[in-house]
Design a protein around this motif. Structure first.
Motif, PDB file in Angstrom:
ATOM      1  N   PHE A 116      -3.808 -17.058  26.799  1.00  0.00           N
ATOM      2  CA  PHE A 116      -3.138 -17.533  25.596  1.00  0.00           C
ATOM      3  C   PHE A 116      -2.772 -19.009  25.722  1.00  0.00           C
ATOM      4  CE2 PHE A 116      -2.196 -12.935  25.251  1.00  0.00           C
ATOM      5  CZ  PHE A 116      -2.848 -12.712  24.051  1.00  0.00           C
ATOM      6  N   ASP A 117      -2.394 -19.453  26.922  1.00  0.00           N
ATOM      7  CA  ASP A 117      -2.057 -20.855  27.113  1.00  0.00           C
ATOM      8  C   ASP A 117      -3.273 -21.758  26.927  1.00  0.00           C
ATOM      9  OD1 ASP A 117       0.619 -20.412  27.508  1.00  0.00           O
ATOM     10  OD2 ASP A 117       0.533 -20.506  29.700  1.00  0.00           O
ATOM     11  N   SER A 118      -4.453 -21.281  27.302  1.00  0.00           N
ATOM     12  CA  SER A 118      -5.678 -22.060  27.076  1.00  0.00           C
ATOM     13  C   SER A 118      -5.928 -22.217  25.580  1.00  0.00           C
ATOM     14  CB  SER A 118      -6.883 -21.384  27.723  1.00  0.00           C
ATOM     15  OG  SER A 118      -6.760 -21.359  29.115  1.00  0.00           O
ATOM     16  N   GLU A 158      -5.959 -25.757  23.403  1.00  0.00           N
ATOM     17  CA  GLU A 158      -7.032 -26.149  22.481  1.00  0.00           C
ATOM     18  C   GLU A 158      -6.467 -26.455  21.098  1.00  0.00           C
ATOM     19  OE1 GLU A 158     -11.213 -24.497  22.583  1.00  0.00           O
ATOM     20  OE2 GLU A 158     -10.061 -22.835  23.435  1.00  0.00           O
ATOM     21  N   ARG A 159      -5.591 -25.585  20.626  1.00  0.00           N
ATOM     22  CA  ARG A 159      -4.991 -25.770  19.308  1.00  0.00           C
ATOM     23  C   ARG A 159      -4.194 -27.077  19.263  1.00  0.00           C
ATOM     24  NH1 ARG A 159      -1.048 -21.928  18.821  1.00  0.00           N
ATOM     25  NH2 ARG A 159      -2.646 -20.422  19.362  1.00  0.00           N
ATOM     26  N   TYR A 164     -12.017 -33.198  22.808  1.00  0.00           N
ATOM     27  CA  TYR A 164     -11.935 -32.672  24.166  1.00  0.00           C
ATOM     28  C   TYR A 164     -13.192 -31.893  24.483  1.00  0.00           C
ATOM     29  CZ  TYR A 164     -10.762 -28.293  21.858  1.00  0.00           C
ATOM     30  OH  TYR A 164     -10.790 -27.171  21.063  1.00  0.00           O
ATOM     31  N   GLN A 165     -13.404 -31.682  25.773  1.00  0.00           N
ATOM     32  CA  GLN A 165     -14.519 -30.859  26.236  1.00  0.00           C
ATOM     33  C   GLN A 165     -13.910 -29.593  26.817  1.00  0.00           C
ATOM     34  OE1 GLN A 165     -16.565 -32.504  29.583  1.00  0.00           O
ATOM     35  NE2 GLN A 165     -18.255 -31.045  29.466  1.00  0.00           N
ATOM     36  N   ARG A 208      -4.887 -20.867  37.807  1.00  0.00           N
ATOM     37  CA  ARG A 208      -3.922 -20.822  36.708  1.00  0.00           C
ATOM     38  C   ARG A 208      -4.513 -21.682  35.598  1.00  0.00           C
ATOM     39  NH1 ARG A 208       1.440 -22.401  38.821  1.00  0.00           N
ATOM     40  NH2 ARG A 208       1.554 -20.220  39.403  1.00  0.00           N
ATOM     41  N   THR A 209      -4.480 -21.197  34.379  1.00  0.00           N
ATOM     42  CA  THR A 209      -5.094 -21.918  33.257  1.00  0.00           C
ATOM     43  C   THR A 209      -4.049 -22.295  32.225  1.00  0.00           C
ATOM     44  OG1 THR A 209      -5.630 -19.827  32.202  1.00  0.00           O
ATOM     45  CG2 THR A 209      -7.357 -20.839  33.509  1.00  0.00           C
ATOM     46  N   PRO A 210      -4.295 -23.296  31.418  1.00  0.00           N
ATOM     47  CA  PRO A 210      -5.411 -24.223  31.433  1.00  0.00           C
ATOM     48  C   PRO A 210      -5.186 -25.360  32.423  1.00  0.00           C
ATOM     49  CG  PRO A 210      -3.986 -24.781  29.613  1.00  0.00           C
ATOM     50  CD  PRO A 210      -3.403 -23.544  30.271  1.00  0.00           C
TER      51      PRO A 210
END
Length: 111
Positions: free
Chosen positions: A12-14, A18-19, A28-29, A88-90
């Motif tokens: 969800f954090d990724s 992005e949002r 962004y890539q 750990r993401t992102p």
């Protein structure tokens, strides 16, 4: 700015990261971390900025399954590169600067 987001489709954090960049119309890539992973050079650059402990997710299922808490630090790094689901993401990079997790206050200072 040269933004790279290393994330997971299940994180969800990724998705929030992005949002955040989309809302501000910042290009962004996106790199899918579980399928692509980090190259050894990218890993060293990010580790130098945030540290090893920040990169590993001790709450992931793979952390327990691979006995990460019980192996040597050298073996932990090798295991981390072999199993990208441990990250750990992102992981968000802007050139030589990097963050781990959802950090909009830091990203705002990059603008």
């Amino acid at each position: 700015m040269n933004i790279q987001i290393f994330g997971s489709s299940k994180s969800f954090d990724s998705k929030k990261a992005e949002r955040w960049f989309k809302e501000r119309r910042i290009k962004y890539q996106y790199i899918d971390l579980p399928s692509k992973g980090l190259s050894p050079r990218e890993y060293q650059a990010v580790k130098q900025k945030v540290g090893f402990a920040a990169l590993v997710d001790p709450k992931s299922r793979a952390y327990e399954a691979l006995y990460m808490a019980y192996i040597t630090p050298q073996a932990q790094e090798e295991t981390l590169l072999e199993h990208p689901e441990l990250f750990r993401t992102p992981i968000v990079r802007n050139g030589r600067v990097a963050t781990v997790g959802y950090c909009p206050e830091i990203w705002a200072s990059w603008e």
